[in-house]
Design a protein around this motif. Structure first.
Motif, short mmCIF file in Angstrom:
data_model
loop_
_atom_site.label_atom_id
_atom_site.label_comp_id
_atom_site.label_asym_id
_atom_site.label_seq_id
_atom_site.Cartn_x
_atom_site.Cartn_y
_atom_site.Cartn_z
N UNK A 1 0.83 -1.20 0.00
CA UNK A 1 0.00 0.00 0.00
C UNK A 1 0.87 1.25 0.00
N UNK A 2 0.25 2.38 -0.39
CA UNK A 2 0.89 3.70 -0.31
C UNK A 2 -0.04 4.67 0.40
N UNK A 3 0.55 5.54 1.23
CA UNK A 3 -0.17 6.68 1.78
C UNK A 3 0.71 7.92 1.63
N UNK B 220 -1.11 -4.58 -6.48
CA UNK B 220 0.15 -4.01 -6.00
C UNK B 220 0.20 -2.55 -6.40
N UNK B 221 0.78 -1.72 -5.52
CA UNK B 221 0.98 -0.32 -5.83
C UNK B 221 2.31 0.12 -5.23
N UNK C 255 -2.75 10.06 3.50
CA UNK C 255 -3.96 9.59 2.85
C UNK C 255 -3.61 8.40 1.95
N UNK C 256 -4.37 7.32 2.11
CA UNK C 256 -4.10 6.11 1.34
C UNK C 256 -4.47 6.27 -0.12
N UNK C 257 -3.64 5.70 -0.99
CA UNK C 257 -3.95 5.60 -2.42
C UNK C 257 -4.61 4.24 -2.61
#
Length: 711
Positions: free
Chosen positions: A362-364, A391-392, A381-383
């Motif tokens: 995950x990404x934030x 997957x990111x 903030x999460x993407x």
């Protein structure tokens, strides 16, 4: 279902008893003589095994050709990556139909405000080739590009070349203004090289006799002087690497074992100065560092697992400290037992947290432009995406100051996408989707998460990929790895379609020893808990049989490197569950290798497997599972082992010895095959067409063994 047999019989390796005694235990190794690749008898034996494998797989030739054509037909052979801006240029790479390797290119930006990359096409105005690796690879059987780094002013290129496969590179220097190569040339380097900001110096690592990156040097371009040793790590458990902060303000040397790390920094404006430790190493504590600017002040961020309240933060936390006093650290992002923090990337206007939750990367993002005062974890903030399995990650963001961020997205079904994110608005712009020719439609396939149950009650996640309409007891490939905290994340594969379209279900077993479910998942599949990795895989296979996904006559297991150790252990534990085992560069003589500190990487590996040389309990535990020493007189399934003669990570001898012992002791009629690449390293053959040919052979073998294709 039976496997077609051939009259060819395997070459019989001679037996030369060699005794190994440790902790009062003596093991007689009859095939240790196969270790010496300078011995022509060893080479002759490998070539005889290759001929034996050819005889048993000759019927796969037409199918392999068909699969190769399928893979080739799905790939846009002449293609171009999305350009990334760095300094005065857009940088990108090209592939051209018929050429094995990529071509590195660039074109000038139109002005300081030019943030729109040139269009992907056959030509780009002002294009300049920085390096054509096809030219570099001419006349070689193997080619690998190591370091590739262009100085900040855009004038100089340093790159590393390996033409053997042993991952030891010769550094070369090119003047991009004239296209001329400098006389400077540095052989025997490890991967990676970093320029100083003034473009007068290059920093690079070299290795010791055990092929451990242990020393960092400074090379002064064109000076004709001897290179300067700027750092040396004497502890044999530690690897060394060189890099920079994203801001380019600091050069960084990282020294790390499997469980401990230390970072040394140097102001980039003082490239001939002395590196200093930012935080002294503490056994069992890991951290990585980034330069962050908050409220106009310089800080270092620390992603770490240090002790807090008497407990180690297994899933990591983030601290920050002023650059002026790195010891004055304070918490920034707290530890969460359900979230594995992996990295914090910094830009002038953004902080990006990479982490893993629920087995998914995950990404934030925190937008520093909108935050009053000091940022907190609540500002991230999460993407998010809609898929169950995806997957990111950040991708292609070399500039410290950038108006937008690029992220990579993909799943098992969706070809990878490069997206540009406007952090303020959340708007996403698709820059490129991996082209898949031939009318591929993700809607024709299904991906899902299943959960098997291990013997101790632990739930094991499985990722299941299949073509719609494939149900019931189907041909099935079960893949596993389970070591080094490495995760098998959702990713698209064009070659995998040749299995799915023939009705094969592909399953990835996210077993302990990997990192999918956080640090504890890894810790419970290493050292004296390593057997969990193997039994998890066996329990996953039994689950797939018991729930009606497949049958033992239709299931093939696959793994490579440390996943090859998994394959060897599983072959001994539960040979009856599989109708084929594919082991690539398999680490199957694990105990013998980890006992020998003179071998490449052994001492470094003690933190992963334990130290059997000095610890009798570890010795006894490893001896109970190491595949080579536990081969016994039982009916093994068909096995295909793949090795590379110049592999320095897993020596070819491991597969050679294992296969010799299997061929001697197996009580079944199934063929045990060894295929050794005589001009390759750990990653196998080089060049995309050669790689497709090898993949086609492996896929054809899998299809035969699962019964998806009959002969």
């Amino acid at each position: 279902m039976s496997t077609p047999e051939h009259t060819s019989t395997p070459p019989v390796a001679k037996k030369v008893p060699t005794e190994r005694t440790h902790h009062g235990d003596t093991f007689v190794d009859e095939y240790e003589w196969l270790r010496d690749k300078t011995n022509q008898e060893v080479i002759d034996y490998l070539e005889a095994q290759n001929l034996h494998t050819e005889a048993h797989t000759g019927q796969l030739a037409e199918l392999s050709k068909t699969i190769f054509s399928e893979i080739k037909s799905r790939v846009k052979e002449t293609d171009m990556s999305v350009p990334s801006r760095r300094g005065r240029y857009w940088y990108y790479s090209r592939t051209q139909e018929g050429k094995q390797y990529g071509i590195r290119c660039r074109c000038p930006i139109s002005g300081e405000d030019d943030w729109t990359p040139p269009e992907i096409g056959d030509t780009v105005p002002g294009e300049e080739i920085t390096l054509d690796t096809n030219v570099e690879a001419e006349g070689t059987d193997f080619f690998s590009l190591g370091a590739f780094s262009i100085s900040d002013d855009g004038n100089w290129l340093v790159y590393g070349v390996d033409t053997v496969g042993d991952e030891r590179y010769t550094l070369k220097f090119k003047d991009l203004r004239t296209g001329e190569l400098l006389a400077d040339e540095i052989p025997g380097t490890a991967g990676g090289a970093v320029w100083s900001l003034d473009a007068k110096h290059v920093f690079y690592p070299t290795v010791d006799d055990a092929w451990r990156p242990d020393t960092v040097w400074r090379h002064d371009i064109g000076a004709g002087t001897e290179d300067v040793k700027v750092f040396h790590e004497p502890d044999e458990r530690y690897w060394v690497g060189i890099g920079t902060t994203h801001s380019d303000k600091y050069l960084m040397i990282g020294a790390g074992s499997k469980i401990t790390s230390e970072t040394y920094i140097l102001d980039s404006a003082d490239p001939t100065g002395e590196f200093r430790s930012i935080t002294p190493r503490v056994e069992g504590i890991e951290y990585n560092v980034e330069h962050v600017i908050l409220g106009g002040e310089d800080y270092f961020s620390f992603v770490h697992n240090e002790l807090r309240d008497g407990a180690k933060l297994e899933n990591f936390a983030v601290d920050i400290a002023p650059v002026s006093d790195p010891s004055a650290r304070r918490p920034f992002i707290a530890h969460d037992p359900d979230v594995r923090i992996e990295d914090l990337d910094a830009f002038s206007d953004y902080l990006v947290l990479s982490y893993r939750a629920g087995g998914i990367p995950q990404l934030s993002i925190a937008d520093l432009r909108t935050i009053e005062g000091f940022p907190t974890a609540a500002d991230f903030r999460q993407v998010s995406f809609d898929q169950e399995l995806y997957s990111v990650a950040l991708a292609g963001n070399p500039e410290w100051v950038t108006p937008r961020l690029r992220i990579a997205y993909g799943s098992f079904l969706e070809p990878s996408e490069l997206l540009e994110l406007d952090v303020a608005t959340g708007e996403r712009t698709l820059l490129k989707r991996q082209p898949v020719l031939g009318g591929y439609d993700p809607a024709d396939y299904v991906q899902s998460r299943e959960w098997a149950t291990a013997g101790d009650g632990t739930k094991i996640p499985l990722s299941v990929i299949r073509r719609k309409g494939v149900t019931g007891q189907a041909p099935l490939l079960l893949y596993g790895y389970g070591s080094y905290e490495s995760s098998i994340d959702p990713a698209f594969s064009a070659s995998r379609l040749s299995l799915l379209d023939r009705g094969v279900v592909v399953v990835f077993a996210h077993i302990r020893g990997g990192g999918e479910l956080g640090r504890y998942w890894y810790e419970n599949g290493k050292t004296l808990r390593k057997k969990n990795t193997f039994t998890d895989f066996v329990d996953a296979a039994r689950y797939l049989i018991d729930t009606g996904w497949t049958t033992p006559d239709q299931m093939v297991a696959e793994g490579g490197s440390a996943g090859g150790l998994l394959m060897g252990a599983v072959a001994n534990l539960a040979p009856e569950l599989f109708h084929g085992i594919l082991a690539s560069v398999p680490f199957v003589d694990a105990l013998n290798s980890i006992l020998d500190p003179s071998l490449p990487l052994t001492v470094i590996e003690w933190d992963e497997w334990g130290d059997p040389l000095h610890d009798a309990d570890v010795y006894e535990y490893m001896k109970s599972y190491t595949p080579y020493e536990n081969v016994s007189a039982q009916p093994y399934p068909p096995i295909l082992a793949l090795a590379s003669l110049h592999d320095t990570r897993v020596l070819f001898t491991e597969a050679a010895k294992w296969v010799a012992r299997l061929q001697e002791l197996s009580t079944s009629e199934h063929p045990i095959l060894l295929k050794t690449e005589m001009s390759a390293g750990h990653g196998g053959v080089s060049g995309r067409y050669k790689q497709w040919e090898e993949a086609s052979f492996e896929l054809a073998w899998i299809l035969r063994q699962t019964g998806a294709v009959t002969f």
